[in-house]
Design a protein around this motif. Structure first.
Motif, PDB file in Angstrom:
ATOM      1  N   GLY A   1       0.780  -1.228   0.000  1.00 52.96           N
ATOM      2  CA  GLY A   1       0.000   0.000   0.000  1.00 52.96           C
ATOM      3  C   GLY A   1       0.808   1.272   0.000  1.00 52.96           C
ATOM      4  O   GLY A   1       0.364   2.297   0.548  1.00 52.96           O
ATOM      5  N   ALA A   2       1.989   1.252  -0.595  1.00 48.77           N
ATOM      6  CA  ALA A   2       2.787   2.477  -0.683  1.00 48.77           C
ATOM      7  C   ALA A   2       2.005   3.557  -1.420  1.00 48.77           C
ATOM      8  O   ALA A   2       1.405   3.283  -2.475  1.00 48.77           O
ATOM      9  CB  ALA A   2       4.100   2.205  -1.404  1.00 48.77           C
ATOM     10  N   PRO A   3       1.973   4.775  -0.904  1.00 51.86           N
ATOM     11  CA  PRO A   3       1.250   5.849  -1.601  1.00 51.86           C
ATOM     12  C   PRO A   3       1.864   6.129  -2.963  1.00 51.86           C
ATOM     13  O   PRO A   3       3.042   5.853  -3.204  1.00 51.86           O
ATOM     14  CB  PRO A   3       1.388   7.044  -0.663  1.00 51.86           C
ATOM     15  N   GLU A   4       1.058   6.702  -3.844  1.00 52.03           N
ATOM     16  CA  GLU A   4       1.502   6.928  -5.221  1.00 52.03           C
ATOM     17  C   GLU A   4       2.756   7.787  -5.292  1.00 52.03           C
ATOM     18  O   GLU A   4       3.594   7.604  -6.173  1.00 52.03           O
ATOM     19  CB  GLU A   4       0.371   7.586  -6.020  1.00 52.03           C
ATOM     20  N   HIS A   5       2.906   8.724  -4.359  1.00 53.52           N
ATOM     21  CA  HIS A   5       4.061   9.624  -4.428  1.00 53.52           C
ATOM     22  C   HIS A   5       5.361   8.929  -4.036  1.00 53.52           C
ATOM     23  O   HIS A   5       6.443   9.475  -4.267  1.00 53.52           O
ATOM     24  CB  HIS A   5       3.850  10.850  -3.538  1.00 53.52           C
ATOM     25  N   THR A   6       5.289   7.770  -3.432  1.00 52.25           N
ATOM     26  CA  THR A   6       6.501   7.049  -3.041  1.00 52.25           C
ATOM     27  C   THR A   6       7.048   6.277  -4.236  1.00 52.25           C
ATOM     28  O   THR A   6       6.439   5.319  -4.706  1.00 52.25           O
ATOM     29  CB  THR A   6       6.210   6.071  -1.881  1.00 52.25           C
ATOM     30  N   LYS A   7       8.181   6.720  -4.732  1.00 53.47           N
ATOM     31  CA  LYS A   7       8.788   6.129  -5.915  1.00 53.47           C
ATOM     32  C   LYS A   7       9.882   5.130  -5.527  1.00 53.47           C
ATOM     33  O   LYS A   7      10.253   5.013  -4.364  1.00 53.47           O
ATOM     34  CB  LYS A   7       9.376   7.220  -6.821  1.00 53.47           C
ATOM     35  N   LEU A   8      10.405   4.456  -6.513  1.00 54.71           N
ATOM     36  CA  LEU A   8      11.511   3.514  -6.314  1.00 54.71           C
ATOM     37  C   LEU A   8      12.788   4.117  -6.877  1.00 54.71           C
ATOM     38  O   LEU A   8      12.816   4.591  -8.016  1.00 54.71           O
ATOM     39  CB  LEU A   8      11.200   2.193  -7.026  1.00 54.71           C
ATOM     40  N   TRP A   9      13.836   4.102  -6.069  1.00 51.30           N
ATOM     41  CA  TRP A   9      15.184   4.433  -6.536  1.00 51.30           C
ATOM     42  C   TRP A   9      15.995   3.138  -6.522  1.00 51.30           C
ATOM     43  O   TRP A   9      16.070   2.467  -5.478  1.00 51.30           O
ATOM     44  CB  TRP A   9      15.850   5.452  -5.613  1.00 51.30           C
ATOM     45  N   ALA A  10      16.574   2.802  -7.635  1.00 51.02           N
ATOM     46  CA  ALA A  10      17.332   1.562  -7.745  1.00 51.02           C
ATOM     47  C   ALA A  10      18.820   1.855  -7.721  1.00 51.02           C
ATOM     48  O   ALA A  10      19.319   2.652  -8.530  1.00 51.02           O
ATOM     49  CB  ALA A  10      16.969   0.827  -9.032  1.00 51.02           C
ATOM     50  N   MET A  11      19.528   1.199  -6.805  1.00 48.73           N
ATOM     51  CA  MET A  11      20.985   1.303  -6.795  1.00 48.73           C
ATOM     52  C   MET A  11      21.553   0.280  -7.765  1.00 48.73           C
ATOM     53  O   MET A  11      21.234  -0.914  -7.703  1.00 48.73           O
ATOM     54  CB  MET A  11      21.534   1.070  -5.393  1.00 48.73           C
ATOM     55  N   VAL A  12      22.376   0.770  -8.684  1.00 43.54           N
ATOM     56  CA  VAL A  12      23.056  -0.112  -9.644  1.00 43.54           C
ATOM     57  C   VAL A  12      24.529  -0.099  -9.279  1.00 43.54           C
ATOM     58  O   VAL A  12      25.176   0.938  -9.304  1.00 43.54           O
ATOM     59  CB  VAL A  12      22.794   0.331 -11.096  1.00 43.54           C
ATOM     60  N   GLU A  13      25.061  -1.280  -8.935  1.00 40.31           N
ATOM     61  CA  GLU A  13      26.395  -1.299  -8.337  1.00 40.31           C
ATOM     62  C   GLU A  13      27.167  -2.578  -8.612  1.00 40.31           C
ATOM     63  O   GLU A  13      28.108  -2.900  -7.878  1.00 40.31           O
ATOM     64  CB  GLU A  13      26.288  -1.058  -6.822  1.00 40.31           C
ATOM     65  N   THR A  14      26.807  -3.286  -9.665  1.00 41.19           N
ATOM     66  CA  THR A  14      27.531  -4.498 -10.039  1.00 41.19           C
ATOM     67  C   THR A  14      27.782  -4.495 -11.539  1.00 41.19           C
ATOM     68  O   THR A  14      27.084  -3.803 -12.295  1.00 41.19           O
ATOM     69  CB  THR A  14      26.722  -5.762  -9.695  1.00 41.19           C
ATOM     70  N   PRO A  15      28.776  -5.260 -12.005  1.00 40.39           N
ATOM     71  CA  PRO A  15      28.995  -5.367 -13.452  1.00 40.39           C
ATOM     72  C   PRO A  15      27.745  -5.835 -14.200  1.00 40.39           C
ATOM     73  O   PRO A  15      27.436  -5.329 -15.285  1.00 40.39           O
ATOM     74  CB  PRO A  15      30.137  -6.386 -13.550  1.00 40.39           C
ATOM     75  N   TYR A  16      27.016  -6.776 -13.616  1.00 41.97           N
ATOM     76  CA  TYR A  16      25.798  -7.265 -14.276  1.00 41.97           C
ATOM     77  C   TYR A  16      24.774  -6.138 -14.441  1.00 41.97           C
ATOM     78  O   TYR A  16      24.149  -5.994 -15.496  1.00 41.97           O
ATOM     79  CB  TYR A  16      25.187  -8.416 -13.474  1.00 41.97           C
ATOM     80  N   ALA A  17      24.623  -5.320 -13.408  1.00 40.24           N
ATOM     81  CA  ALA A  17      23.690  -4.200 -13.493  1.00 40.24           C
ATOM     82  C   ALA A  17      24.117  -3.196 -14.555  1.00 40.24           C
ATOM     83  O   ALA A  17      23.274  -2.631 -15.268  1.00 40.24           O
ATOM     84  CB  ALA A  17      23.566  -3.516 -12.137  1.00 40.24           C
ATOM     85  N   MET A  18      25.424  -2.961 -14.690  1.00 39.46           N
ATOM     86  CA  MET A  18      25.891  -2.037 -15.727  1.00 39.46           C
ATOM     87  C   MET A  18      25.514  -2.556 -17.119  1.00 39.46           C
ATOM     88  O   MET A  18      25.066  -1.803 -17.981  1.00 39.46           O
ATOM     89  CB  MET A  18      27.406  -1.858 -15.655  1.00 39.46           C
ATOM     90  N   LEU A  19      25.673  -3.861 -17.315  1.00 40.92           N
ATOM     91  CA  LEU A  19      25.395  -4.444 -18.630  1.00 40.92           C
ATOM     92  C   LEU A  19      23.906  -4.558 -18.915  1.00 40.92           C
ATOM     93  O   LEU A  19      23.512  -4.751 -20.077  1.00 40.92           O
ATOM     94  CB  LEU A  19      26.052  -5.827 -18.727  1.00 40.92           C
ATOM     95  N   HIS A  20      23.069  -4.408 -17.896  1.00 41.94           N
ATOM     96  CA  HIS A  20      21.621  -4.509 -18.068  1.00 41.94           C
ATOM     97  C   HIS A  20      20.917  -3.241 -17.578  1.00 41.94           C
ATOM     98  O   HIS A  20      19.723  -3.278 -17.272  1.00 41.94           O
ATOM     99  CB  HIS A  20      21.092  -5.736 -17.322  1.00 41.94           C
TER     100      HIS A  20
END
Length: 294
Positions: free
Chosen positions: A122-141
């Motif tokens: 039930g997170a309110p609509e104004h609450t967004k997601l911030w994703a931390m990208v911090e691995t080689p796999y994340a860089m490639l995707h």
């Protein structure tokens, strides 16, 4: 004054985003007076395992307090592979910060799972997601990650973990990390997301910190994550348009809008639509920063 309100999207400054350990009551109190654009109330790396439940409660109370002014308030929860993740997610969704920051997001599937969890809790609509990208796999995707959900609005570089995963050295200029930084930047810009640069570890090396801020700004980052209040002023200055840049942007737009046709020049430079768009973005940033200060 040239207005950009009818042509530019609303811009929220994220020049300086400061990590604050939620287990430290004095730090949370001090954060109310620090002139950063955003705060990451941390439940992860900065909090010892036995202190995590109390830190969770403190972070949620801080969000509910209404005592942090215009600062963007986010909560960094523990990763999906930890025993604290589910309770962190439930509590953060109930608190309703501006965003929930999740470490080590490595795939589009992970983003969709996180968004589904936010909806289930039930997170309110104004609450967004911030994703931390911090691995080689994340860089490639990174593009797949950034495009996975509209609720994901910000990518946060985790440069310490990226360096660790690469077996790279922390060196001036960050040459070992530039490929990863560039891939993440390309992904953010291709998908219309904000992207915030990683932290600078040596809090006593102001010259090195300012050089890295300048590098991040020149590369195209929207701001920088910080680990010490003393870094806020430098980041705020580095990631804001200078007075000269604002003056030039206004002059360029006025020259273009007052033209009756033919080639438009400003200060000896030819002006095209792309230059006008860049100038309007500069003004929107400056106006948003001014509004934040007010």
């Amino acid at each position: 004054m040239v207005s950009t309100s009818s042509t530019s999207p609303v811009f929220r400054p994220r020049r300086s985003v400061l990590y604050m350990p939620s287990s430290n009551e004095r730090a949370l109190e001090k954060a109310k007076t620090i002139p950063c654009d955003g705060l990451i109330l941390d439940l992860e790396d900065a909090v010892a395992p036995d202190a995590k439940p109390a830190a969770r409660a403190a972070a949620c109370a801080a969000v509910a307090s209404g005592e942090y002014g215009n600062r963007e308030l986010t909560i960094r929860i523990n990763g999906a592979d930890t025993e604290w993740h589910d309770e962190d997610m439930a509590a953060a969704c109930a608190a309703g910060p501006d965003a929930i920051v999740v470490p080590k997001v490595n795939s589009a599937a992970a983003v969709r799972t996180l968004v589904a969890a936010m909806e289930d809790h039930g997170a309110p609509e104004h609450t967004k997601l911030w994703a931390m990208v911090e691995t080689p796999y994340a860089m490639l995707h990174a593009e797949e990650i950034a495009a996975a959900s509209d609720r994901l609005t910000v990518l946060v570089m985790g440069t310490n973990d990226l360096a660790k995963e690469l077996y790279a050295e922390h060196v001036p200029g960050r040459q070992p990390l530039l490929t990863g930084l560039s891939l993440a930047l390309l992904a953010a810009r291709a998908t219309g997301k904000v992207i915030i640069d990683g932290v600078y570890n040596d809090v006593k090396n102001e010259e090195g910190f300012l050089a890295e801020c300048q590098q991040g700004r020149e590369m195209g980052f929207d701001g920088k994550t910080l680990i010490h209040p003393g870094q806020v002023e430098g980041a705020n200055t580095a990631f804001a348009p200078s007075e000269k840049a604002v003056e030039d942007a206004r002059g360029l737009i006025e020259a273009f809008e007052s033209s009756t046709g033919g080639v438009v020049t400003y200060n000896g430079r030819m002006v095209e639509n792309l230059h006008v768009e860049s100038a309007k973005r500069t003004l929107s940033i400056a106006e948003a920063i001014e509004a934040l200060g007010a």
